[in-house]
Every structure is written in C-alpha cells, then in structure tokens.
Design a protein around this motif. Structure first.
Motif, PDB file in Angstrom:
ATOM      1  N   ILE A 162      -3.918  17.785   4.781  1.00  0.00           N
ATOM      2  CA  ILE A 162      -3.442  16.819   4.008  1.00  0.00           C
ATOM      3  C   ILE A 162      -2.851  15.634   5.102  1.00  0.00           C
ATOM      4  CG2 ILE A 162      -0.920  17.692   3.968  1.00  0.00           C
ATOM      5  CD1 ILE A 162      -1.146  16.944   0.949  1.00  0.00           C
ATOM      6  N   THR A 163      -3.335  14.571   4.429  1.00  0.00           N
ATOM      7  CA  THR A 163      -2.953  13.281   5.253  1.00  0.00           C
ATOM      8  C   THR A 163      -2.155  12.255   4.274  1.00  0.00           C
ATOM      9  OG1 THR A 163      -4.878  13.593   6.594  1.00  0.00           O
ATOM     10  CG2 THR A 163      -3.721  11.424   6.723  1.00  0.00           C
ATOM     11  N   TYR A 164      -1.189  11.741   4.766  1.00  0.00           N
ATOM     12  CA  TYR A 164      -0.306  10.767   4.054  1.00  0.00           C
ATOM     13  C   TYR A 164      -0.541   9.521   4.861  1.00  0.00           C
ATOM     14  CZ  TYR A 164       1.893  14.409   1.135  1.00  0.00           C
ATOM     15  OH  TYR A 164       1.943  15.266   0.297  1.00  0.00           O
ATOM     16  N   SER A 165      -1.019   8.301   4.344  1.00  0.00           N
ATOM     17  CA  SER A 165      -0.979   7.198   4.937  1.00  0.00           C
ATOM     18  C   SER A 165      -0.476   6.119   4.055  1.00  0.00           C
ATOM     19  CB  SER A 165      -2.298   6.509   5.321  1.00  0.00           C
ATOM     20  OG  SER A 165      -2.668   5.356   5.925  1.00  0.00           O
ATOM     21  N   ASP A 166       0.924   5.677   4.249  1.00  0.00           N
ATOM     22  CA  ASP A 166       1.869   5.289   2.977  1.00  0.00           C
ATOM     23  C   ASP A 166       1.609   5.941   1.584  1.00  0.00           C
ATOM     24  OD1 ASP A 166       2.532   3.182   5.007  1.00  0.00           O
ATOM     25  OD2 ASP A 166       0.943   1.860   4.318  1.00  0.00           O
ATOM     26  N   ALA A 167       1.176   5.355   0.765  1.00  0.00           N
ATOM     27  CA  ALA A 167       1.279   6.165  -0.430  1.00  0.00           C
ATOM     28  C   ALA A 167      -0.182   6.905  -0.647  1.00  0.00           C
ATOM     29  CB  ALA A 167       1.608   5.006  -1.529  1.00  0.00           C
ATOM     30  N   ASP A 168      -0.952   6.792   0.111  1.00  0.00           N
ATOM     31  CA  ASP A 168      -2.410   7.211  -0.136  1.00  0.00           C
ATOM     32  C   ASP A 168      -2.278   8.755   0.516  1.00  0.00           C
ATOM     33  OD1 ASP A 168      -3.577   5.015  -1.451  1.00  0.00           O
ATOM     34  OD2 ASP A 168      -3.856   4.192   0.441  1.00  0.00           O
ATOM     35  N   VAL A 169      -2.838   9.701  -0.535  1.00  0.00           N
ATOM     36  CA  VAL A 169      -2.621  11.223   0.114  1.00  0.00           C
ATOM     37  C   VAL A 169      -4.259  11.610   0.087  1.00  0.00           C
ATOM     38  CG1 VAL A 169      -1.720  13.265  -0.281  1.00  0.00           C
ATOM     39  CG2 VAL A 169      -0.563  11.215  -1.095  1.00  0.00           C
ATOM     40  N   ALA A 170      -4.711  12.299   1.037  1.00  0.00           N
ATOM     41  CA  ALA A 170      -5.885  12.868   1.178  1.00  0.00           C
ATOM     42  C   ALA A 170      -5.746  14.284   1.344  1.00  0.00           C
ATOM     43  CB  ALA A 170      -6.902  12.264   2.187  1.00  0.00           C
ATOM     44  N   LEU A 171      -6.484  15.156   0.666  1.00  0.00           N
ATOM     45  CA  LEU A 171      -6.363  16.555   0.814  1.00  0.00           C
ATOM     46  C   LEU A 171      -7.713  16.991   0.988  1.00  0.00           C
ATOM     47  CD1 LEU A 171      -4.954  19.214   0.935  1.00  0.00           C
ATOM     48  CD2 LEU A 171      -5.085  19.367  -1.488  1.00  0.00           C
ATOM     49  N   VAL A 172      -8.180  17.589   1.951  1.00  0.00           N
ATOM     50  CA  VAL A 172      -9.646  17.884   2.339  1.00  0.00           C
ATOM     51  C   VAL A 172      -9.311  19.630   2.631  1.00  0.00           C
ATOM     52  CG1 VAL A 172     -11.352  18.164   3.920  1.00  0.00           C
ATOM     53  CG2 VAL A 172     -10.015  15.880   3.636  1.00  0.00           C
ATOM     54  N   ALA A 173     -10.052  20.502   1.758  1.00  0.00           N
ATOM     55  CA  ALA A 173     -10.031  21.912   1.856  1.00  0.00           C
ATOM     56  C   ALA A 173     -11.069  22.243   2.596  1.00  0.00           C
ATOM     57  CB  ALA A 173      -9.782  22.385   0.289  1.00  0.00           C
TER      58      ALA A 173
END
Length: 640
Positions: A300-311
């Motif tokens: 899971i990556t948080y870049s400011d308010a953008d969140v990316a979850l890669v399973a």
C-alpha cells in the motif's frame, strides 16, 4: 466595726498607688509593642528580614547578621524613620567577606544573525580580552555586545577548558546560546537539518573535555515532505516500510504500532515533517496497514491523498474484494483509493522474456548503462542525464534500441537513474511491470527518498522492489600526536629561533611571535599533556632577582599562548633563575644561551611529587629535575 480615719486614708493611698503602677506598666507595654511593630514593619518593607527587633522601654535594639556593612547601615536608617534614631541601639554583626568564598564564574554567549552578545563574570581582564577578540573575528561584520564583568579571583579548575570548548561549539552554531561554567557547558541551538543536528551532537560529545558536564538542546526544523509519502510492504521477506512519513510524534507512534501489529519486526523509522494532506493521516495509514496485513501479501502506497493498494496474485479474489470494500468505505473523505489485484504470471511475463534497462553504480563512482531504450533521442537523453548526474568521465553506456518497448519507458528510466543517485553503490533495473533498485547508502533517509521519488514520478500503483541498506560512514580517526612528539616539536622550534625578551624584562620581544605561533599549533594537538614552561636566566644579578625574572618570563609565555587560543590549564610556569646553565656564564655567548625558555613533560617522581623530565646525558636516559626553592632561599649554583 468602724475603721479609724487614718486606716481608710492609708488604704485609699495604697489602692491609688497600685492602680498607678498598673497603668504605667500597661502604658510602657503598649509603647514597646507599638515601637516593635512599627520597626518590624519598616524593616520588612525594606527587605531586611535578617534583622531582629527587641524593645526595652523606649530603647529599640537591632540584632542579626547583616550581609554587608551597607545593609547594616540601611537597616539602622529604616528603623530611625519610625522611632527616634537616638532610641535605636545597633547590636548587629556583619558577615565576614572572607567567609563568602570565591565568586561563581559564568560566561553566556548568544549568537544570531545580528551579532554576538556576552554576559557573565570571568576571572581576569586578560581572559575577558581573549574571549572578546576571538568572538569579534567570528562575528565578522556583526556586532559584539560585551556585558562581561571581571574578578581578579583565581580561575577555578577546568575553567579554561570549558571556555575553549564553548567557543568551539559557538563556531559551528550560528544560531545558538552557550552557557559556560567551570564544570558545565550547556548548548541551545537551531540547526538547518536533522542530519546536521546529529553530526554536531556527535562532534560535541566527542570533543567534550574530561570533567565537564555537557547539556545539549539542539533542534532542527521539520522538513517539508512533498509528496507526503508512506509505503508499507508485506511479501515473502516479511513486513517493512519502504517509506514512512508522519506529521507529529503521536501519529508516528500510532503508525509504527499498527505496523508492529501487522508483523513488522525490529525498529522502524518514520520521518516527521510538514505537508500532511489531512489531519487524519495517521488513521488513514493505520487502516491501510491493517488491510495489507489481512491480505497477507500486498503493498500500500500513500502519496499525499492518493492511495494505491496492490495485492499479490496469490490473494483470493473474494478476500481482495472484501478488504478493498471495507477500506474504501472507511477511509477519511479526502483520501482516494486505487486497488489492483495482480493477475497470475504467464510464460510471457517471466524475466527471460522481458525487456530490461539496467544501470550499475560502482563503489568508485563509475556507472554502467546497459539494456534497452526506445529510440536514438531517448538514448541521448538518458546518457546526457547520467553524465550530468554522475560525471561525464564516470559513465559507460552500452544500450541498444528497441522500438517495441512500452509507452513511458524513457520516463521510467530517467526516474530510475535519479533514484540511483541516492545510493553509494548499487543497481537499478527497469521492466515493463516493475522497477527494482538495490544497494547501499550512507544517508539514513535515502530509502524514504527513493520510494517517494519513484512513487511521485511513476505513480502510486507502480510495482517497486526496494532493497536499500543504510551503512553509516565510519569517520577515520585523526592520529593524535603523543605528548613526547609535541614537546620534541616545540624543542625543535625553540632551537631554530628562541623566545627573546626585552633586556631585564618579562616583556616578549616581537621577534618571538613566529616561534610562539608555531608552539601554539603544536600544543593544540596535545592539550591534555602536563607540560612545564621553564624560564632560565644567566648569572648576572642576584639569585632572587633572577629567580623572579625567570618565573615572570615563563608566565608571559603562558599568557601569550592563551591569547593564541591555546588551552593553558595543563601548562605550569616555573622559574629556575640561573640554577641550570647550559653554557658558561663567563662569555656573552654562553650567557645568551642560558637566557632561555624550555618546555618539558611533567612526571610523578618516586616520592609522589610532580617534576619535569630532563633527558641527560642521552635521549634514552630520563632524569627528574629538582625545582628551585622559593625566592630568597639558598640555591646552589651549578656549572654543568
């Protein structure tokens, strides 16, 4: 029974006398009480609570221990304002000034952009001048505000070393306050970065004089983190942060606690900085970390308010849908989630079938570029950037062209090279589905910086493999000159050009300045070695005069070294007069040789006394020198 008239008269007289006595006693008591209260109030109002008041009729007596003669007089004056001064009897004592002890010497230095301010009490005018002169050089065009006072009491043990340490600390801290006593140095300062703060704290701890307590309060401004990034990974290697950012200590502790609960082992670092996109950052991050833990293998990556979850591809679809649905529903409103379930790998996805660009950074700074780029323009851009980043002579390029590379390949390669610049050595590989970077760095925040850079340049959902190890720089120890080497160097300097004085005086001749400068340089390398500065004269004049003159000259040398910023607490000035000639006093040439200054190491003799060591007759035969008696004592002359 009827009393005779005489008895009645006598009784009335007795009663009247008794009443008169009682009235007089009451009146006297009332006067005494009023006087005592009035004098007590006047003394308390003036702050003379150390004075005691007693009243006997009209007489008022003051007792107690006055801190000074002036305060005793003021207490008498205060009492005389409420009662007749002739009624006040002085029975006060004054504190013996000799019992008050030595004053406490302190030096406080405040340095900012406007200049340097000094306040405190220092042992002598010479010490005062030396401090002001040194700080004037440091202030440059800034103003030195001097509010120092001096006292001719002896300086306490450790004072020169503490002052020198405080001044050295001030040199590396342009925004600071240094407080110095003989046993303690307190440093309050602001540095430009956390790295500078850590470096200066380490430097001060290492340079602290023995016996001096050091108190540090050094702060660094929080960095601006842009984008505000956090990346948490769980895979076959376990749970870890590739990057971690928090807006305060409370948020940091809660984020680390969430990661520990998810399976993070060991100590985690989380950068505290400015730029958080939401006050609910810590809650949003904790929820994402819990989601990764539930999936088992994910990033899971948080870049400011953008969140990316890669399973990972091994995560079941139903579990993925459940976790993503819960996370998406509960994230704070400002955050936006993008979730991806990695598809199963096919034969075409295996490494041997995938195009790749690779760059290797070697320990010597050389960089090798290999692999594929889409066209000649991209090749030129990549090689030009590498040469500008690592040096034209350091780059070796061996890339090949491939028109079938995915869209955005050049951007990914340039971002990878920029990330490689954060390492001391390592490599980066760019593939269509991921960017892999590994190596070592001597910067503690490099891993965070690389994750933040790649996430910002390539997107939060970009698959990254980051394996960066932090290896602190081991500072090489500077060889410290031995005391014997210091004294040998000083002796050689004196042999080349001796320290001359004006005839019959302890005033150093200007011609000796180069020699004193050289000696000061040697002594700064062995400030802890106990050394005797010995003065010697020829045989002209009386024994007592020569003894006094030789000691005065030795003291002048020590003072001259202090002005040259040498710690002189380890130097002992001793005068030997004419008792140790090295040449005949019958000729002018011999007398010139006998008028000299010598530096000798001090050692402990068999009887426990501290004596200088003389190397006679050969360099391997030490012999203690016997110091002369006090002025006026009989001292036998020698002819050796």
């Amino acid at each position: 029974m009827k009393l005779p008239p005489n008895a009645i008269g006598a009784g009335a007289f007795a009663v009247a006398a008794l009443l008169s006595i009682l009235a007089a006693v009451w009146a006297a008591h009332a006067i005494e009480s009023r006087s005592a209260r009035a004098v007590r109030a006047a003394l308390d109002q003036g702050g003379y609570d150390w004075a005691e008041v007693s009243v006997d009729g009209l007489q008022v007596t003051l007792t107690g221990m006055a801190p000074s003669e002036a305060l005793r007089f003021r207490a008498l004056t205060a009492a005389g304002t409420v009662v007749d001064g002739r009624r006040v009897l002085d029975a006060m004592d004054v504190v013996d000034p000799s019992a008050l002890g030595l004053p406490e010497f302190t030096l406080e230095i405040l340095r900012n952009g406007d200049g340097i301010s000094l306040i405190g009490l220092v042992p002598s005018e010479d010490a005062h001048s030396a401090v002001v002169e040194r700080l004037a050089d440091l202030a440059g065009e800034g103003q030195v505000t001097d509010m120092l006072e001096t006292s001719e009491h002896p300086e306490p043990e450790g004072w020169p070393a503490a002052v020198e340490f405080g001044l050295k600390a001030m040199e590396s801290l342009p925004r600071s306050k240094i407080s110095v006593t003989a046993s303690r140095v307190a440093v309050m300062a602001i540095t430009n970065s956390a790295a500078e703060k850590a470096r200066i704290e380490t430097q001060l701890q290492r340079g602290k004089p023995e016996g001096v307590q050091l108190a540090l309060d050094i702060s660094a401004p929080r960095p601006v983190i842009a984008p505000f990034t956090l990346r948490f990974v769980m895979d076959d290697a376990g749970a870890r942060f590739d990057a971690c950012s928090a807006n305060n200590e409370r948020a940091r502790d809660r984020i680390v606690a969430a990661a520990t609960k998810a399976g993070l082992a060991g100590k985690a670092t989380c950068t505290i900085g400015l730029g958080v996109p939401s006050p609910e950052w810590e809650r949003a991050v904790s929820m994402g970390i819990a989601a990764v833990a539930e999936l088992g293998k994910a990033v899971i990556t948080y870049s400011d308010a953008d969140v990316a979850l890669v399973a990972d591809a091994t995560v079941p679809q139903d579990l993925f849908d459940k976790v993503v649905g819960e996370l998406e529903s509960n994230l704070p409103e400002v955050f936006s989630l993008h979730a991806v379930l990695t598809p199963p790998e096919t034969d075409q996805d295996k490494p041997e079938g995938v195009a790749e660009f690779a760059a290797v950074l070697k320990e010597d700074g050389g960089v090798e570029l290999r692999g594929r780029v889409p066209d000649p323009l991209a090749r030129e851009a990549v090689e030009s950037y590498a040469r500008s980043r690592f040096g034209a002579a350091a780059v070796y390029a061996a890339t090949r062209l491939d028109e079938d590379l995915p869209k955005g390949w050049s951007i990914r390669v340039l971002a990878a090279l920029e990330a490689l610049g954060h390492l001391k050595s390592g490599q980066v590989r760019v593939r269509a589905d991921r960017v892999i970077i590994s190596g070592t760095t001597d910067q503690p925040d490099a891993r965070d910086d690389v994750a933040r850079l790649l996430s910002d340049k390539l997107g939060e959902a970009q698959k990254l493999q980051i394996d960066i190890s932090y290896v602190p720089v081991v500072e090489a120890e500077v060889p410290v000159a031995s005391p014997e080497d210091c004294v040998a160097d000083i002796t050689a300097a004196l042999a080349e050009h001796k320290i001359d004085f004006e005839p019959g005086s302890a005033r150093i001749a200007p011609s000796a300045n180069p020699t004193l400068d050289a000696i000061a340089g040697y002594l700064k390398d062995c400030a802890d070695a106990p050394i005797e500065v010995a003065g010697h004269t020829d045989s002209q004049g009386s024994d007592e005069m020569n003894l006094n003159l030789s000691k005065a000259r030795a003291q002048s040398v020590v003072q001259a070294l202090m002005v040259r910023r040498v710690l002189t607490g380890n130097l002992t000035a001793v005068g030997y007069g004419e008792t140790i000639p090295i040449a005949s006093n019958d000729t002018e040439e011999g007398r010139e040789q006998n008028r000299r200054i010598e530096f000798r190491l001090l050692t402990v003799a068999e009887d426990g006394t501290v004596v200088p060591m003389a190397l006679v007759p050969g360099p391997d035969t030490p012999r203690p020198l016997k110091r002369p008696e006090a002025p006026g004592a009989e001292t036998p002359k020698t002819s050796d």
